[in-house]
Design an enzyme around this catalytic site. Structure first.
Site, PDB file in Angstrom:
ATOM      1  N   PHE A   1       0.857  -1.183   0.000  1.00 42.18           N
ATOM      2  CA  PHE A   1       0.000   0.000   0.000  1.00 42.18           C
ATOM      3  C   PHE A   1       0.896   1.236   0.000  1.00 42.18           C
ATOM      4  O   PHE A   1       2.034   1.207   0.480  1.00 42.18           O
ATOM      5  CB  PHE A   1      -0.893   0.026   1.251  1.00 42.18           C
ATOM      6  CG  PHE A   1      -1.993  -1.010   1.217  1.00 42.18           C
ATOM      7  CD1 PHE A   1      -3.090  -0.852   0.379  1.00 42.18           C
ATOM      8  CD2 PHE A   1      -1.938  -2.134   2.039  1.00 42.18           C
ATOM      9  CE1 PHE A   1      -4.109  -1.799   0.356  1.00 42.18           C
ATOM     10  CE2 PHE A   1      -2.954  -3.081   2.022  1.00 42.18           C
ATOM     11  CZ  PHE A   1      -4.039  -2.913   1.171  1.00 42.18           C
ATOM     12  N   THR A   2       0.353   2.310  -0.525  1.00 41.07           N
ATOM     13  CA  THR A   2       1.119   3.552  -0.611  1.00 41.07           C
ATOM     14  C   THR A   2       1.328   4.167   0.771  1.00 41.07           C
ATOM     15  O   THR A   2       0.387   4.260   1.561  1.00 41.07           O
ATOM     16  CB  THR A   2       0.360   4.556  -1.510  1.00 41.07           C
ATOM     17  OG1 THR A   2       0.144   3.950  -2.775  1.00 41.07           O
ATOM     18  CG2 THR A   2       1.145   5.856  -1.678  1.00 41.07           C
ATOM     19  N   HIS A   3       2.528   4.594   1.031  1.00 43.73           N
ATOM     20  CA  HIS A   3       2.844   5.317   2.264  1.00 43.73           C
ATOM     21  C   HIS A   3       2.687   6.805   1.997  1.00 43.73           C
ATOM     22  O   HIS A   3       3.132   7.274   0.943  1.00 43.73           O
ATOM     23  CB  HIS A   3       4.292   5.012   2.684  1.00 43.73           C
ATOM     24  CG  HIS A   3       4.750   5.838   3.839  1.00 43.73           C
ATOM     25  ND1 HIS A   3       4.406   5.548   5.136  1.00 43.73           N
ATOM     26  CD2 HIS A   3       5.496   6.984   3.871  1.00 43.73           C
ATOM     27  CE1 HIS A   3       4.936   6.456   5.929  1.00 43.73           C
ATOM     28  NE2 HIS A   3       5.605   7.344   5.196  1.00 43.73           N
ATOM     29  N   PRO A   4       2.085   7.603   2.819  1.00 45.75           N
ATOM     30  CA  PRO A   4       1.468   7.245   4.091  1.00 45.75           C
ATOM     31  C   PRO A   4      -0.064   7.323   3.999  1.00 45.75           C
ATOM     32  O   PRO A   4      -0.650   8.300   4.427  1.00 45.75           O
ATOM     33  CB  PRO A   4       1.992   8.326   5.035  1.00 45.75           C
ATOM     34  CG  PRO A   4       2.092   9.564   4.131  1.00 45.75           C
ATOM     35  CD  PRO A   4       2.224   9.081   2.709  1.00 45.75           C
TER      36      PRO A   4
ATOM     37  N   GLU B   1      -2.440   1.740   4.502  1.00 43.40           N
ATOM     38  CA  GLU B   1      -1.203   1.085   4.935  1.00 43.40           C
ATOM     39  C   GLU B   1      -1.408   0.346   6.259  1.00 43.40           C
ATOM     40  O   GLU B   1      -0.747  -0.666   6.524  1.00 43.40           O
ATOM     41  CB  GLU B   1      -0.154   2.179   5.128  1.00 43.40           C
ATOM     42  CG  GLU B   1       1.233   1.803   4.770  1.00 43.40           C
ATOM     43  CD  GLU B   1       2.181   2.955   5.101  1.00 43.40           C
ATOM     44  OE1 GLU B   1       3.349   2.834   4.747  1.00 43.40           O
ATOM     45  OE2 GLU B   1       1.770   3.966   5.717  1.00 43.40           O
TER      46      GLU B   1
END
Ligand SMILES: Cc1cc2nc3c(=O)[nH]c(=O)nc-3n(C[C@H](O)[C@H](O)[C@H](O)COP(=O)(O)OP(=O)(O)OC[C@H]3O[C@@H](n4cnc5c(N)ncnc54)[C@H](O)[C@@H]3O)c2cc1C
Length: 299
Positions: free
Chosen positions: A284-287, A291
């Protein structure tokens, strides 16, 4: 006594709003009026708010409500309401400590909706109702009379806009596209629009255990989710119920910032039969709040 429509017509702020019912409508309106500045008391007959949810979800929500100054009275029944002068009313409630009177300006009734089927004279057409007055339908939404269908809240199924819309899709597929589709086994998610939101899909922990699953519960507080920390919205938690043998996700509750959106990610994973192990490995993409799902399913 107001309902969820007439309360929207108020042109002044209630001094003390008494909300009968600790379901989603009672909670949403209660929190909204508290934030507008009213004193708010929520009266709930059962021992917990949102009594269909797991205990930990109900307790966290009660704690969020109380922290905002809302008086939450559980295991309490309203037994009488009387109008007094100046638009005021008294409500007599019975709780574990006996009876007492509360003064309200005004009272919001949020203790459930009943189907408006009396006026339809359904018996004249032979359309059967259940004991609560809902129109009985089969899994294709056909009533007891061939060729007559019913959809939405009036069937007594899940009472949401999106499930009513899905009923329409089912009927459209059946009547126009000549496809056989049904309401059986459909997964109907929902969200409670309090702040923070509760997003829910699938089985609760209690339901999963009652159905005999070997249950694994994974849970992370929102104060461990980076995005929640960054935005300062750290109340609540993410919780998922997993079948310990197959690792299939059986349900989830996300009580937190954008809980409904996060829940929908898990809903799609459930529909696609992703396991909890698959979810632990998704990048998943941070932030993003999403996530937090890595952390949740890595537990
Ligand atoms: C305060 C509140 C908040 C809600 N929040 C949400 C939410 O956030 N998300 C969500 O998904 N759902 C929510 N719901 C539930 C949602 O509104 C319903 O599930 C949805 O509207 C059901 O759609 P429906 O078409 O079955 O019925 P309805 O929307 O109730 O439509 C039925 C229509 O039929 C009409 N009607 C009734 N009797 C007759 C008759 N005899 N002849 C002709 N017409 C008639 C009514 O006037 C009405 O227009 C909420 C409900 C309430 C009360």
């Amino acid at each position: 006594m107001l309902d969820s429509t007439s309360i929207m017509e108020l042109d002044e702020l209630p001094e003390h709003l008494i909300v009968l019912g600790g379901g989603y409508i009672g909670l949403e309106f209660g929190q909204m009026f508290r934030r507008f500045g009213s004193a708010v008391t929520i009266i709930q007959r059962s021992a917990r708010l949102l009594s269909n949810e797991d205990d930990d979800v109900s307790e966290e929500i009660a704690s969020i409500m109380r922290d905002e100054g809302i008086d939450v009275l559980t295991s309490t029944t309203a037994i009488r309401a009387e109008a007094i002068d100046g638009g005021r009313a008294t409500v007599t409630v019975r709780g574990e400590d006996g009876e007492r009177q509360l003064e309200a300006t005004p009272i919001l009734s949020a203790i459930g909706r009943i189907p408006n089927t009396e006026a339809l004279a359904t018996d004249a057409a032979g359309i059967r109702l259940d004991t609560h007055g809902f129109i009985q339908v089969d899994e294709h939404l056909q009533t007891s009379v061939a060729g007559v269908y019913a959809m939405g809240d009036v069937t007594g199924g899940p009472s949401f806009t999106h499930s009513s819309y899905d009923d329409y899709r089912i009927l459209h597929a059946h009547l126009i596209d000549q496809r056989t589709v049904s309401t059986r086994d459909r997964v109907v998610p929902y969200a409670v629009f309090i702040d923070p939101q509760l997003g829910r899909v699938g089985m609760t922990e209690r339901e999963a255990r009652a159905r005999g699953h070997a249950v694994e519960v994974v849970k992370v507080p929102m104060n461990t989710v980076v995005r929640a920390i960054e935005t300062g919205e750290t109340r609540g938690f993410m919780k998922a119920v997993v079948d310990a043998d197959t690792k299939q996700i059986l349900g989830c509750a996300v009580l937190g910032s954008e809980g409904g959106e996060i829940m929908s990610i898990v809903q799609v994973a459930m529909l696609g039969k992703l396991t909890s192990t698959d979810m632990a490995d998704v990048i998943f993409t941070h932030p993003l709040l999403a996530e937090g799902l890595n952390t949740l399913f890595t537990r």
